[in-house]
Scaffold this motif. Structure first.
Motif, PDB file in Angstrom:
ATOM      1  N   UNK A  81      99.083 109.586  71.072  1.00 41.39           N
ATOM      2  CA  UNK A  81      99.705 109.120  72.059  1.00 41.39           C
ATOM      3  C   UNK A  81      99.114 109.771  73.474  1.00 41.39           C
ATOM      4  N   UNK A  82      99.218 111.100  73.166  1.00 42.49           N
ATOM      5  CA  UNK A  82      98.670 112.216  74.172  1.00 42.49           C
ATOM      6  C   UNK A  82      97.197 111.959  74.475  1.00 42.49           C
ATOM      7  N   UNK A  83      96.394 111.478  73.590  1.00 39.47           N
ATOM      8  CA  UNK A  83      94.938 111.307  73.714  1.00 39.47           C
ATOM      9  C   UNK A  83      94.560 110.019  74.821  1.00 39.47           C
ATOM     10  N   UNK A  84      95.621 109.231  74.643  1.00 39.68           N
ATOM     11  CA  UNK A  84      95.236 107.897  75.585  1.00 39.68           C
ATOM     12  C   UNK A  84      96.034 107.829  76.689  1.00 39.68           C
ATOM     13  N   UNK A  85      96.756 108.817  77.056  1.00 39.18           N
ATOM     14  CA  UNK A  85      97.018 109.174  78.543  1.00 39.18           C
ATOM     15  C   UNK A  85      96.251 108.942  79.536  1.00 39.18           C
ATOM     16  N   UNK A  86      96.468 108.119  80.816  1.00 42.31           N
ATOM     17  CA  UNK A  86      95.557 107.854  81.478  1.00 42.31           C
ATOM     18  C   UNK A  86      96.208 107.504  82.879  1.00 42.31           C
ATOM     19  N   UNK A  87      96.177 108.184  84.022  1.00 40.32           N
ATOM     20  CA  UNK A  87      96.836 107.805  85.267  1.00 40.32           C
ATOM     21  C   UNK A  87      96.782 106.486  85.799  1.00 40.32           C
ATOM     22  N   UNK A  88      95.762 105.932  85.455  1.00 36.52           N
ATOM     23  CA  UNK A  88      95.455 104.445  86.057  1.00 36.52           C
ATOM     24  C   UNK A  88      95.995 103.378  84.819  1.00 36.52           C
ATOM     25  N   UNK A  89      96.596 104.002  83.879  1.00 36.65           N
ATOM     26  CA  UNK A  89      96.890 102.997  82.795  1.00 36.65           C
ATOM     27  C   UNK A  89      98.498 102.403  83.094  1.00 36.65           C
TER      28      UNK A  89
END
Length: 159
Positions: free
Chosen positions: A40-48
């Protein structure tokens, strides 16, 4: 109405609506316990605006029979195949970030066997991309499952 602000709908030409430059953040085969938090942390993205996560666990039964033991083994090309599938998902969807980790070795009932996640600008895209990722991994990656049933029979299930 006084005091309300109506913002225009964001266009698909905004950088946040597009796939990230390098969205494949984590691909791995592990012989140790998997972590949902890590994926879950690996796919964190402010634009998501949407993140979809799938967790596959070892269940106590299959095909109407009780499972006593289960093990996964993988071909040496497994990580290259995972990357090929991840790249195809990234090409087909506006993926901001993608991660996939699969377990090998002997597992117990309830253990995590696979964890995948995808973040995209919107939830629908995230759901679709995550579904495509796990379905293609399950059907195309050379990982084999060996099940031992409570009646003493065994079964190999492959990609």
């Amino acid at each position: 109405m006084s005091g309300t602000h109506s913002a225009p709908s964001p266009g698909r030409d905004h950088p946040g609506e597009q796939a990230a430059a390098d969205p494949i953040r984590l691909l791995a085969i592990r012989d140790t316990a998997l972590s949902v938090d890590e994926v879950f942390a690996a796919v964190g993205d402010a634009a998501a605006g949407g993140t979809a996560l799938f967790v596959g666990t070892v269940r106590s039964h299959d095909g109407g029979a009780d499972v006593d033991a289960l093990g996964y083994s993988a071909h040496p090309t497994v990580e290259a195949e995972m990357r090929r599938i991840a790249e195809r998902v990234v090409a087909d969807f506006p993926v901001r970030a993608l991660a996939a980790v699969h377990r090998v070795g002997d597992l117990s009932i309830g253990d995590l066997a696979v964890v995948v996640a995808v973040s995209c600008p919107h939830r629908g895209e995230a759901f679709e991309a995550c579904r495509k990722l796990i379905d293609d991994l399950k059907h195309q990656v050379p990982i084999w499952k060996h099940q031992t049933f409570s009646d003493g029979t065994e079964e190999w299930v492959g990609a």
